[in-house]
Write a protein that holds these residues in place. Structure first.
Motif, PDB file in Angstrom:
ATOM      1  N   ASN A   1       8.152  -2.258 -22.033  1.00 60.86           N
ATOM      2  CA  ASN A   1       7.063  -2.946 -21.330  1.00 60.86           C
ATOM      3  C   ASN A   1       6.659  -4.166 -22.131  1.00 60.86           C
ATOM      4  O   ASN A   1       6.900  -4.247 -23.338  1.00 60.86           O
TER       5      ASN A   1
ATOM      6  N   GLY B   1       3.707  -4.744 -18.069  1.00 64.09           N
ATOM      7  CA  GLY B   1       2.705  -3.702 -18.159  1.00 64.09           C
ATOM      8  C   GLY B   1       2.357  -3.385 -19.594  1.00 64.09           C
ATOM      9  O   GLY B   1       2.737  -4.097 -20.519  1.00 64.09           O
TER      10      GLY B   1
ATOM     11  N   ASP C   1       1.392   0.267 -22.292  1.00 64.82           N
ATOM     12  CA  ASP C   1       1.578   1.712 -22.458  1.00 64.82           C
ATOM     13  C   ASP C   1       0.582   2.520 -21.634  1.00 64.82           C
ATOM     14  O   ASP C   1       0.873   3.651 -21.248  1.00 64.82           O
ATOM     15  N   THR C   2      -0.591   1.949 -21.373  1.00 61.40           N
ATOM     16  CA  THR C   2      -1.674   2.730 -20.756  1.00 61.40           C
ATOM     17  C   THR C   2      -2.097   2.235 -19.372  1.00 61.40           C
ATOM     18  O   THR C   2      -3.058   2.749 -18.809  1.00 61.40           O
ATOM     19  N   THR C   3      -1.386   1.253 -18.822  1.00 66.23           N
ATOM     20  CA  THR C   3      -1.700   0.748 -17.478  1.00 66.23           C
ATOM     21  C   THR C   3      -0.653   1.285 -16.518  1.00 66.23           C
ATOM     22  O   THR C   3       0.548   1.113 -16.759  1.00 66.23           O
ATOM     23  N   ASP C   4      -1.081   1.927 -15.442  1.00 73.13           N
ATOM     24  CA  ASP C   4      -0.114   2.454 -14.478  1.00 73.13           C
ATOM     25  C   ASP C   4       0.779   1.344 -13.955  1.00 73.13           C
ATOM     26  O   ASP C   4       0.309   0.237 -13.670  1.00 73.13           O
ATOM     27  N   TYR C   5       2.049   1.651 -13.819  1.00 73.76           N
ATOM     28  CA  TYR C   5       2.993   0.711 -13.219  1.00 73.76           C
ATOM     29  C   TYR C   5       2.832   0.775 -11.705  1.00 73.76           C
ATOM     30  O   TYR C   5       2.323   1.750 -11.160  1.00 73.76           O
TER      31      TYR C   5
ATOM     32  N   ASP D   1       6.736   1.807 -26.233  1.00 73.90           N
ATOM     33  CA  ASP D   1       6.947   1.514 -24.817  1.00 73.90           C
ATOM     34  C   ASP D   1       8.141   2.287 -24.226  1.00 73.90           C
ATOM     35  O   ASP D   1       9.035   2.658 -24.973  1.00 73.90           O
TER      36      ASP D   1
ATOM     37  N   GLU E   1       2.831   6.049 -22.210  1.00 75.41           N
ATOM     38  CA  GLU E   1       2.402   7.246 -21.482  1.00 75.41           C
ATOM     39  C   GLU E   1       2.172   6.978 -20.007  1.00 75.41           C
ATOM     40  O   GLU E   1       2.173   7.903 -19.198  1.00 75.41           O
ATOM     41  N   SER E   2       1.982   5.736 -19.634  1.00 79.39           N
ATOM     42  CA  SER E   2       1.724   5.419 -18.230  1.00 79.39           C
ATOM     43  C   SER E   2       3.007   5.378 -17.389  1.00 79.39           C
ATOM     44  O   SER E   2       2.926   5.346 -16.157  1.00 79.39           O
TER      45      SER E   2
ATOM     46  N   ASP F   1       5.945   6.906 -15.478  1.00 74.16           N
ATOM     47  CA  ASP F   1       6.197   8.199 -14.847  1.00 74.16           C
ATOM     48  C   ASP F   1       7.698   8.456 -14.787  1.00 74.16           C
ATOM     49  O   ASP F   1       8.365   8.117 -13.802  1.00 74.16           O
TER      50      ASP F   1
END
Length: 181
Positions: free
Chosen positions: A34, A118, A120-124, A164, A167-168, A170
């Motif tokens: 990311n 993106g 690490d913590t923003t939803d894709y 990267d 965690e966001s 999926d």
């Protein structure tokens, strides 16, 4: 979506000078990354500029550490699903850095790097997952050594150094989309 001489024709091409020849023409790994420049900001021109080697490091105070950095990826998938290609998949982009996969070092030698706009913590976005699926399937068609078991995050090949896609990302959703195709 198809590749011709390592290039996807159905995308924006933004050629980077930061690449060289693969030592053995092998493509056997996909690495998901990311990126956002500045961190957490999207839709700006700075990623293209970074990969093209023309980033104005004075444009944002957070860019000072990027002075002289020579880095690239094969692809970027923006938040709206736009696909950008910087380096032919037949060449070695400079995305993985110091890295190891299954005992092999220097993953750039045999990997294709895909950046997702993106953090690490923003939803894709749904558009990113859809484009990533399409791109992955096209790469599977073009490079027979690739398969769903040879897809990793940057954090998997550079643990402790990189986190990267974070965690966001999926992984279950992504892998399921490949199975459904």
């Amino acid at each position: 979506m198809r590749l011709h001489k390592g290039w996807i024709q159905e995308c924006r091409q933004c050629v980077s000078p930061h690449f060289n020849a693969r030592p053995n023409n092998e493509v056997s790994l996909l690495v998901i990354h990311n990126i956002s420049l500045p961190a957490g900001q999207f839709g700006l021109p700075y990623i293209d500029q970074l990969f093209q080697g023309c980033l104005d490091v004075q444009a944002d105070e957070s860019f000072c550490d990027l002075q002289g950095l020579e880095v690239s990826a094969h692809f970027l998938i923006r938040r709206d699903g736009e696909l950008v290609q910087y380096v032919s998949c037949d060449d070695r982009a400079w995305h993985a850095g110091i890295s190891t996969f299954e005992g092999r070092t220097g993953c750039n030698d045999f990997a294709i790097g895909i950046e997702l706009e993106g953090t690490d913590t923003t939803d894709y976005t749904d558009a990113q997952y859809e484009r990533l699926k399409q791109l992955t399937l096209a790469l599977f068609d073009a490079y027979p050594m690739l398969n769903r078991n040879l897809i990793v995050g940057h954090s998997d090949i550079a643990p402790g150094r990189k986190t990267d896609p974070g965690e966001s990302f999926d992984w279950d959703r992504y892998r399921a989309s490949l199975d459904e195709a």
